[in-house]
Enzyme design. Structure first.
Site, PDB file in Angstrom:
ATOM      1  N   SER A   1     -11.519  -0.919   0.550  1.00  0.00           N
ATOM      2  CA  SER A   1     -10.158  -0.865   1.104  1.00  0.00           C
ATOM      3  C   SER A   1     -10.144  -1.172   2.591  1.00  0.00           C
ATOM      4  O   SER A   1      -9.151  -1.660   3.125  1.00  0.00           O
ATOM      5  CB  SER A   1      -9.556   0.529   0.901  1.00  0.00           C
ATOM      6  OG  SER A   1      -9.084   0.699  -0.380  1.00  0.00           O
TER       7      SER A   1
ATOM      8  N   ASP B   1       0.844  -1.198   0.000  1.00  0.00           N
ATOM      9  CA  ASP B   1       0.000   0.000   0.000  1.00  0.00           C
ATOM     10  C   ASP B   1       0.875   1.241   0.000  1.00  0.00           C
ATOM     11  O   ASP B   1       1.943   1.248  -0.620  1.00  0.00           O
ATOM     12  CB  ASP B   1      -0.920  -0.038   1.233  1.00  0.00           C
ATOM     13  CG  ASP B   1      -2.264   0.620   0.997  1.00  0.00           C
ATOM     14  OD1 ASP B   1      -2.282   1.837   0.769  1.00  0.00           O
ATOM     15  OD2 ASP B   1      -3.294  -0.074   1.035  1.00  0.00           O
TER      16      ASP B   1
ATOM     17  N   HIS C   1      -3.537   6.031   3.497  1.00  0.00           N
ATOM     18  CA  HIS C   1      -4.322   4.842   3.176  1.00  0.00           C
ATOM     19  C   HIS C   1      -3.743   3.587   3.818  1.00  0.00           C
ATOM     20  O   HIS C   1      -4.452   2.803   4.456  1.00  0.00           O
ATOM     21  CB  HIS C   1      -4.393   4.694   1.652  1.00  0.00           C
ATOM     22  CG  HIS C   1      -5.366   3.674   1.169  1.00  0.00           C
ATOM     23  ND1 HIS C   1      -5.027   2.353   0.958  1.00  0.00           N
ATOM     24  CD2 HIS C   1      -6.671   3.772   0.828  1.00  0.00           C
ATOM     25  CE1 HIS C   1      -6.082   1.688   0.513  1.00  0.00           C
ATOM     26  NE2 HIS C   1      -7.098   2.530   0.418  1.00  0.00           N
TER      27      HIS C   1
END
Length: 875
Positions: free
Chosen positions: A528, A148, A206
């Protein structure tokens, strides 16, 4: 540490035939690929040195971007004029792909004003709270790789027990982030050169949020930064690998993703989480191929289904399309923490507008009375027209409005009301939930749930003098719409009618860690967030069983035991295309006494119907058990109810249920033994085959022992002949011809006898795919001789052939999504050609031909063919 070396150990062998160039598996164009950059997969019996020698023998000048071992290939940038097809023609090459660009799915700010109690309560949905409390499982000893944006490893959420902050050190004491690498550097955007280093610190957010869901732990941290109320991830003692593939902004390439996957495997990760977004596609992509190899060697891969639920069916992301990988859908959190407004004895949660402040309570005096804005028929109005207030005294009052946003937004209605001196606005959401309103400055404005609005209106009609009261603190409530599949979660199936997504996890309104520089904590929504929840659950399973089963074996346990769920307000089960096997139930997965395989059944369409299936039930308990077989049908999804050729953005739900019978309705299975059951499917009697409804449901085995969880297998099929399903959006006039001028402007063809020019007035073919095609082509035919000259080739899209995914309904700008091929005379003479050929002036027929699904690909019989007529070209 798992290290598998393949290429360097291979000896030279006789080279095999040339490979295949997959120009695009997703329909992406140049804007979504790196120019002159390719992923090459070698045949299994070809060594790395052999392959490079052959590339050089064919005069290909290139630079190696990455070398792979398990994948048996490389990523290269080509400096000579050779394209992907030329690379595929080199002996020893099996497959070639352009390097596609990926992003993480657009994370959505939570719809609700929440605190960290939401993260705690989400575990009630899945049984994780019981697993923590009763089984004392934390994921200790299990390694989870996060591919990520990196991890803010100094965040206290990733601290070891007793420590005040986290750390990153491969050999350091008590560092939970023990492995990792930055493959790109802060400045990487996908369009510049990666600058890798050893520090996977997250500057985006994220990856930190994802890691926090897997295994963040704030329960024992007393120092700042800390949330308002402590929270805990699914597996709070896992060991992390942080594999950073994104810069602070921008996208990343397939080449980097593959490198991260191999490093995670070689670092000994048991599970890798890939909350990445790709387009809808077929499974023949490099990530799926490498993923299957890793899973076969004991790793587990979780990927997100995507956030395109508003685009209709078959929009599942390609991240986890491998047969053994797990594609994870999203469910909304059932719990929320909100300020409340009381009225006539009832308390109702509200969500303040962005302009008011997401964590700012509303505190109006009792004199601010409620005023529902009814029309003459007593129907609540939306407040979009100032005329609706004519003759009404609303000054200093709280106006109750319909929250329907189809006519105007919150800003427009807010400005109208503010101009009339209202004290505030409460907007009743439609159809349910609480909308996130933008609002206007200095105006109290908030949304209410639909059920709250209805209750307030009923009380007002009984006594209009009731007073509004505003809470000073938050309350934890079960939110409207929570606990059900999230609207934004993408629908399956994939281009081969395979069952994806596989399973669902909590992903709507999830509280987790965030980089300290960005506020330390955030409440976000998306697949996600659902994907790492599933990854954390697998870590708990590994710790309990002390085994490292392959990905497909672990996936089966969780799919077998998931909670089959309904859409909010529905009495029927949601489609398998939406929820997969259902919402993950970790307690059931870790305590089940039965397993059933396979973990899904793909029935395909009416023509190819796999009506006879066999399932195997295994009793993994300690005593003989009797199981009763049953069938639970789910919603059928109809995307073509009006004879439309492009699927509805929101499929119509129908009661088209398959008929299911069993070779035995009840079976007795001794401990440790298995029984095979034949399951016979008959297509739904209801449902119009010409409209291609997707029907689905669950085959269920229920144990006789009270309290033991049942196990099930989801199935999905399509009623009708999928080869007759429309591919091109002819309703909007596609495919069509236009003109691209020298400056790039696209205009309509001025006249029927218009003469094109390859340089200044290029013929432009516009296509819009409503469905996947195994081979989407644009062919050029000599108008006089009818000879096939080749496939349209453009610098933007490359050669127009190969598998392609469907288009979204609308693009990011709210316009109809379509692809434009500005043709300047180059053609790809054959699929195995090595370079484009330039045509001169002449008369050409342009034919758009798309292979129909589940056909053999015989042209033209197996294609949807559109002849766009003859174009005259002067230069």
């Amino acid at each position: 540490m798992k290290i598998i070396v393949i290429l360097s150990a291979l000896t030279a062998v006789t080279l095999v035939s040339a490979g295949k160039f997959h120009l695009s598996t997703t329909g992406q164009g140049q804007s979504d690929t790196l120019p002159n950059a390719y992923i090459i997969e070698y045949h299994d019996n070809v060594s790395r040195s052999n392959a490079h020698a052959n590339l050089k023998k064919h005069a290909i000048d290139y630079k190696v971007r990455n070398e792979y071992g398990i994948f048996n290939g490389a990523a290269i940038s080509v400096k000579s004029s050779h394209g992907g097809a030329a690379l595929a023609a080199v002996p020893g090459v099996k497959n070639v792909w352009p390097i596609h660009l990926y992003s993480h799915p657009n994370i959505k700010p939570a719809k609700y004003n929440g605190t960290s109690t939401e993260s705690m309560n989400v575990h009630h949905m899945t049984g994780v709270d019981a697993v923590h409390k009763k089984l004392k499982l934390t994921g200790k000893g299990v390694k989870v790789g996060i591919i990520d944006t990196g991890i803010d490893y100094k965040h206290p959420a990733f601290a070891a027990p007793g420590a005040t902050e986290g750390c990153f050190a491969r050999y350091g004491k008590n560092c939970r982030v023990k492995h990792g690498w930055d493959f790109v550097g802060d400045a990487y955007t996908s369009l510049n050169t990666p600058v890798p280093d050893a520090d996977p610190m997250d500057c985006n957010g994220h990856g930190t949020h994802v890691a926090g869901i897997v295994g963040g732990n704030e329960m024992n941290i007393k120092t700042s930064p800390k949330p308002i109320i402590p929270w805990i991830g699914v597996a709070p003692e896992v060991t992390f690998g942080a594999y950073r593939i994104f810069g602070c902004e921008g996208r990343t390439g397939t080449d980097i993703i593959l490198a991260a996957m191999e490093m995670a495997f070689n670092d000994g990760m048991d599970i890798i989480n890939m909350s990445l977004y790709g387009s809808p596609a077929f499974k023949n992509n490099p990530m799926a191929i490498l993923g299957e190899k890793l899973i076969a060697h004991g790793m587990n891969i979780a990927g997100c289904a995507g956030n395109d639920g508003a685009q209709g069916v078959s929009m599942i992301a390609d991240t986890a399309l491998g047969d053994s990988a797990t594609s994870v859908a999203s469910f909304d959190n059932a719990y929320g923490s909100h300020f409340t407004v009381s009225y006539a004895g009832g308390k109702y949660p509200y969500n303040p507008s962005v302009a008011w402040g997401n964590s700012r309570l509303i505190d109006l005096p009792a004199t601010a009375m409620l005023f529902p804005l009814f029309d003459k028929a007593g129907v609540l109005q939306d407040g979009c027209d100032v005329a609706a207030y004519t003759g009404l005294d609303v000054k200093g009052k709280v106006v109750l409005l319909s929250g329907d946003l189809t006519r105007c937004g919150s800003v427009g209605r807010g400005n109208i009301a503010k101009g009339l001196g209202v004290a505030g606005i409460l907007a009743v959401s439609t159809p349910f939930g609480m909308t996130l309103l933008s609002g206007v400055a200095d105006l109290t404005m908030a949304s209410l749930e639909a059920r709250g609005g209805e209750a307030i209106i009923a009380a007002y009609k009984k006594n209009s003098k009731n007073v509004l009261g505003w809470s000073k603190t938050v309350s934890t409530v079960i939110v409207e719409g929570g606990g059900a599949p999230a609207d934004m979660s993408s629908y399956g199936v994939d281009g081969d009618l395979r069952s994806k997504p596989d399973i669902g996890g909590p992903g709507g309104n999830i509280y987790s860690a965030y980089p300290r520089a960005k506020g330390s904590y955030a409440l976000l929504s998306g697949t996600s967030m659902a994907t790492p929840y599933y990854a954390g659950a697998q870590a708990l399973y590994y710790q309990l069983t002390k085994t490292k089963l392959s990905g497909i074996d672990v996936r089966r346990v969780f799919k077998n035991t998931a909670t089959i769920s309904k859409n909010w307000g529905s009495k029927t089960y949601a489609s398998v295309a939406k929820q997969g096997a259902g919402l993950i139930n970790v307690w059931n997965a870790l305590t089940t006494s039965a397993l059933v395989s396979p973990d899904h059944i793909d029935l395909l369409d009416s023509v190819n119907l796999r009506k006879i299936q066999q399932i195997t039930i295994k009793n993994v308990g300690r005593k003989t058990e009797t199981y009763t077989l049953s069938h639970s049908p789910a919603d059928a999804l109809n995307s073509y109810t009006k004879g439309n050729v492009f699927p509805h953005p929101r499929p119509v739900i129908e009661a088209d249920y398959a008929l299911v019978s069993f070779s035995a309705n009840k079976v007795k299975i001794p401990a440790g033994k298995s029984v095979k059951i034949t399951v016979t499917f008959a297509e739904p009697k209801a449902g119009n085959a010409a409209q291609f409804p997707l029907y689905s449901g669950f085959v269920v085995a229920t144990p006789a022992t009270e309290g033991s969880p049942s196990v099930h297998v989801p199935y999905i099929g399509l009623k009708g002949d999928v080869s007759k399903m429309p591919i091109m959006d002819t309703d909007l006039g596609f495919p069509s011809l236009a003109v691209t001028q020298a400056n790039g402007t696209v205009i309509n063809v001025p006249t029927s006898n218009f003469v094109f020019n390859f340089k200044t007035a290029a013929p432009t073919i516009i296509v819009r795919y409503g469905s996947h095609s195994p081979d989407g082509t644009i062919r050029v035919i000599d108008a006089a001789t009818k000879k096939f000259l080749g496939y349209v080739f453009t610098a933007w899209w490359g050669a127009a052939f190969g598998p392609t995914g469907r288009n979204a309904n609308l693009d990011a700008n709210g316009k109809y999504d379509a692809r434009q091929y500005a043709w300047r005379g180059e053609v790809w003479a054959a699929v195995n050609a090595t370079a484009p050929v330039q045509l001169g002036p002449g008369s050409y027929n342009i034919v758009v031909a798309n292979q129909k699904k589940l056909t053999k690909g015989a042209y033209p019989a197996d294609y949807e063919v559109f002849d766009l007529g003859t174009v005259e070209v002067s230069v």
